[in-house]
Design an enzyme around this catalytic site. Structure first.
Site, PDB file in Angstrom:
ATOM      1  N   GLU A  23       0.857  -1.190   0.000  1.00  0.00           N
ATOM      2  CA  GLU A  23       0.000   0.000   0.000  1.00  0.00           C
ATOM      3  C   GLU A  23       0.893   1.240   0.000  1.00  0.00           C
ATOM      4  O   GLU A  23       2.109   1.148   0.214  1.00  0.00           O
ATOM      5  CB  GLU A  23      -0.905   0.008   1.231  1.00  0.00           C
ATOM      6  CG  GLU A  23      -0.140   0.066   2.546  1.00  0.00           C
ATOM      7  CD  GLU A  23      -0.837   0.924   3.595  1.00  0.00           C
ATOM      8  OE1 GLU A  23      -1.284   2.038   3.245  1.00  0.00           O
ATOM      9  OE2 GLU A  23      -0.912   0.482   4.752  1.00  0.00           O
ATOM     10  N   LYS A  81      -5.619  10.708   0.239  1.00  0.00           N
ATOM     11  CA  LYS A  81      -5.778   9.282   0.576  1.00  0.00           C
ATOM     12  C   LYS A  81      -6.897   8.690  -0.287  1.00  0.00           C
ATOM     13  O   LYS A  81      -7.973   9.276  -0.398  1.00  0.00           O
ATOM     14  CB  LYS A  81      -6.136   9.234   2.063  1.00  0.00           C
ATOM     15  CG  LYS A  81      -6.487   7.895   2.658  1.00  0.00           C
ATOM     16  CD  LYS A  81      -6.653   8.081   4.190  1.00  0.00           C
ATOM     17  CE  LYS A  81      -7.332   6.916   4.865  1.00  0.00           C
ATOM     18  NZ  LYS A  81      -7.542   7.157   6.311  1.00  0.00           N
ATOM     19  N   VAL A 102      -5.205   0.144   2.491  1.00  0.00           N
ATOM     20  CA  VAL A 102      -5.210  -1.321   2.381  1.00  0.00           C
ATOM     21  C   VAL A 102      -6.323  -1.773   1.423  1.00  0.00           C
ATOM     22  O   VAL A 102      -6.095  -2.566   0.507  1.00  0.00           O
ATOM     23  CB  VAL A 102      -5.394  -1.963   3.783  1.00  0.00           C
ATOM     24  CG1 VAL A 102      -5.701  -3.452   3.672  1.00  0.00           C
ATOM     25  CG2 VAL A 102      -4.159  -1.723   4.637  1.00  0.00           C
ATOM     26  N   ASP A 134     -18.019   4.409  12.628  1.00  0.00           N
ATOM     27  CA  ASP A 134     -16.746   4.435  11.900  1.00  0.00           C
ATOM     28  C   ASP A 134     -16.084   3.051  11.883  1.00  0.00           C
ATOM     29  O   ASP A 134     -15.477   2.618  12.865  1.00  0.00           O
ATOM     30  CB  ASP A 134     -15.802   5.469  12.522  1.00  0.00           C
ATOM     31  CG  ASP A 134     -14.586   5.738  11.641  1.00  0.00           C
ATOM     32  OD1 ASP A 134     -14.390   5.012  10.646  1.00  0.00           O
ATOM     33  OD2 ASP A 134     -13.828   6.683  11.950  1.00  0.00           O
ATOM     34  N   SER A 136     -13.585   0.833   9.234  1.00  0.00           N
ATOM     35  CA  SER A 136     -12.750   1.026   8.048  1.00  0.00           C
ATOM     36  C   SER A 136     -13.258   0.243   6.837  1.00  0.00           C
ATOM     37  O   SER A 136     -13.648  -0.923   6.949  1.00  0.00           O
ATOM     38  CB  SER A 136     -11.321   0.585   8.350  1.00  0.00           C
ATOM     39  OG  SER A 136     -10.539   0.668   7.172  1.00  0.00           O
ATOM     40  N   ASP A 138     -11.384  -0.939   4.826  1.00  0.00           N
ATOM     41  CA  ASP A 138     -10.433  -2.038   4.602  1.00  0.00           C
ATOM     42  C   ASP A 138     -11.110  -3.395   4.831  1.00  0.00           C
ATOM     43  O   ASP A 138     -10.796  -4.381   4.139  1.00  0.00           O
ATOM     44  CB  ASP A 138      -9.250  -1.957   5.586  1.00  0.00           C
ATOM     45  CG  ASP A 138      -8.293  -0.811   5.296  1.00  0.00           C
ATOM     46  OD1 ASP A 138      -8.399  -0.190   4.216  1.00  0.00           O
ATOM     47  OD2 ASP A 138      -7.433  -0.544   6.163  1.00  0.00           O
ATOM     48  N   LYS A 155      -4.426  -1.446  14.431  1.00  0.00           N
ATOM     49  CA  LYS A 155      -3.911  -0.433  15.330  1.00  0.00           C
ATOM     50  C   LYS A 155      -4.612  -0.525  16.678  1.00  0.00           C
ATOM     51  O   LYS A 155      -5.826  -0.641  16.750  1.00  0.00           O
ATOM     52  CB  LYS A 155      -4.108   0.943  14.703  1.00  0.00           C
ATOM     53  CG  LYS A 155      -3.082   1.179  13.592  1.00  0.00           C
ATOM     54  CD  LYS A 155      -3.553   2.151  12.553  1.00  0.00           C
ATOM     55  CE  LYS A 155      -4.353   1.410  11.501  1.00  0.00           C
ATOM     56  NZ  LYS A 155      -4.694   2.209  10.328  1.00  0.00           N
TER      57      LYS A 155
HETATM   58  N1  PSU Z   1      -1.130   1.809   9.244  1.00  0.00           N
HETATM   59  C1  PSU Z   1      -0.223   2.774   9.496  1.00  0.00           C
HETATM   60  N2  PSU Z   1      -0.396   3.966   8.922  1.00  0.00           N
HETATM   61  C2  PSU Z   1      -1.436   4.215   8.070  1.00  0.00           C
HETATM   62  C3  PSU Z   1      -2.389   3.213   7.816  1.00  0.00           C
HETATM   63  C4  PSU Z   1      -2.183   2.009   8.428  1.00  0.00           C
HETATM   64  O1  PSU Z   1       0.713   2.597  10.239  1.00  0.00           O
HETATM   65  O2  PSU Z   1      -1.508   5.324   7.547  1.00  0.00           O
HETATM   66  C5  PSU Z   1      -3.495   3.471   6.842  1.00  0.00           C
HETATM   67  C6  PSU Z   1      -3.653   2.241   5.945  1.00  0.00           C
HETATM   68  O3  PSU Z   1      -3.468   2.669   4.611  1.00  0.00           O
HETATM   69  C7  PSU Z   1      -5.082   1.789   6.192  1.00  0.00           C
HETATM   70  C8  PSU Z   1      -5.734   3.088   6.542  1.00  0.00           C
HETATM   71  O4  PSU Z   1      -5.644   1.142   5.082  1.00  0.00           O
HETATM   72  O5  PSU Z   1      -4.785   3.698   7.391  1.00  0.00           O
HETATM   73  C9  PSU Z   1      -7.106   2.925   7.190  1.00  0.00           C
HETATM   74  O6  PSU Z   1      -7.752   4.162   7.236  1.00  0.00           O
HETATM   75  P1  PSU Z   1      -9.267   4.273   7.729  1.00  0.00           P
HETATM   76  O7  PSU Z   1      -9.233   3.993   9.202  1.00  0.00           O
HETATM   77  O8  PSU Z   1      -9.660   5.704   7.410  1.00  0.00           O
HETATM   78  O9  PSU Z   1     -10.052   3.277   6.938  1.00  0.00           O
HETATM   79 MN    MN Z   2     -13.197   5.518   8.873  1.00  0.00          MN
END
Ligand code: PSU
Ligand code: MN
Length: 298
Positions: A23, A81, A102, A134, A136, A138, A155
């Site tokens: 990614e 993004k 991702v 919220d 993701s 992903d 995370k």
């Molecule tokens: N892990 C990291 N840094 C990041 C991300 C993951 O250490 O920036 C990113 C990845 O690209 C993941 C995204 O797909 O955060 C998810 O974002 P959201 O929670 O908005 O779906």
């Molecule tokens: Mn989100």
């Protein structure tokens, strides 16, 4: 939507040689600060090449969805993004540089016929999702595409029990690589059991082969971080970072980059060191699996 594949990546695919998709959000300043993002991008590519596989960084460049990007400076400085849901808009509106999450990277990797993908941590169910909703984008993409995603879990500032539940609902195989417990990104463990364990890249390649034969989707391989950070330091930083995000009214796609940045600051960079180490390590494990997938079933 057409996907452009870098000649070196296409050549590897044509020859049946191992390829690992990457990614790009994590390598932009949305994921990691300068200069660590450049260092870890180089380290990830090197780790993949050392195993005999070809890296394929994904991104949208001048509106073209690209698998295999070598214009590093564009990626490192990017601020737009692109989630899976944004890919078509980024193409139609010819975004100059969009870094892929991702979910978006899995979408492009599948188009290119790549079976293994590496990241740092996946997105998941956010704390308080029962109120904010919220979750993701992903997660549904992990369920959809028959690709092995190698990560360090999700995370730790997410709601990990609910993230595991959602992965279960979506039919994603979740595997601990050398562990019985779900790693929590920069923290060694979440205290949650993983549904399956496998310590063998060849066996993981076999699991993907069977998934494909069944017409099923993704396999999530979770690898403990090689340099986890102190749990108490991280817990405090996460709570404060989440509170800062609430106070600043940050929601939607901006939430994850904001919280990551706040944690980096609150831990005095300790989270960044842990993050870069695990991103490189995941790239290496992904390459080991890709090498097995390119060979014969075990
Ligand atoms: N892990 C990291 N840094 C990041 C991300 C993951 O250490 O920036 C990113 C990845 O690209 C993941 C995204 O797909 O955060 C998810 O974002 P959201 O929670 O908005 O779906
Ligand atoms: Mn989100």
């Amino acid at each position: 939507m057409t996907v452009t594949i870098l000649p070196a990546v296409q050549a590897a695919l044509d020859a049946g040689n191992p390829v690992v998709a990457l990614e790009s959000t994590v390598y932009s300043t949305l994921g990691l600060p300068v200069p660590h993002n450049r260092e870890v991008l180089h380290a990830s590519r090197r780790a993949i090449a050392e195993q005999g596989a070809t890296p394929a960084l994904t991104a949208v460049i001048d509106g073209v969805a690209s698998v295999g990007v070598d214009q590093d400076d564009l990626i490192l400085g990017a601020t737009d993004k692109v989630a899976a849901r944004d890919l078509a808009v980024a193409a139609a509106q010819r975004w100059s540089v969009g870094v892929t999450t991702v979910g978006a990277s899995l979408t492009l990797a599948d188009q290119a016929g790549i079976g293994v993908f590496a990241t740092g941590g996946i997105g998941g169910v956010h704390r308080g999702a029962a109120v904010t909703g919220d979750i993701s984008g992903d997660l549904p993409m992990l369920g959809r595409f028959p690709i092995v995603t190698v990560c360090a879990g999700a995370k730790a500032f997410l709601d990990l029990p609910r993230t595991l539940e959602m992965l279960e609902t979506l039919g994603v195989v979740v595997i601990g690589f050398g562990t019985d417990e779900l790693p929590a990104f920069t923290a060694a463990t979440s205290g949650l059991a993983v549904p399956h364990r496998s310590d063998d890249p060849g066996e993981i390649a076999d699991i993907l082969r069977h998934r494909r034969a069944l017409g099923q989707g993704g396999v999530l391989v979770t690898v403990p971080p090689p340099q986890p950070i102190d749990q108490d330091l991280l817990d405090d930083a996460m709570d404060q970072a989440e509170a800062q995000a609430d106070e600043a009214g940050i929601s939607g796609p901006a939430r994850t980059p904001f919280v990551l940045g706040a944690i980096a600051e609150l831990t005095g960079g300790a989270s960044v060191a842990a993050n870069t180490a695990l991103v490189e390590n995941n790239a290496r494990v992904a390459a080991q699996i890709a090498v097995q997938l390119a060979g014969d079933p075990t």
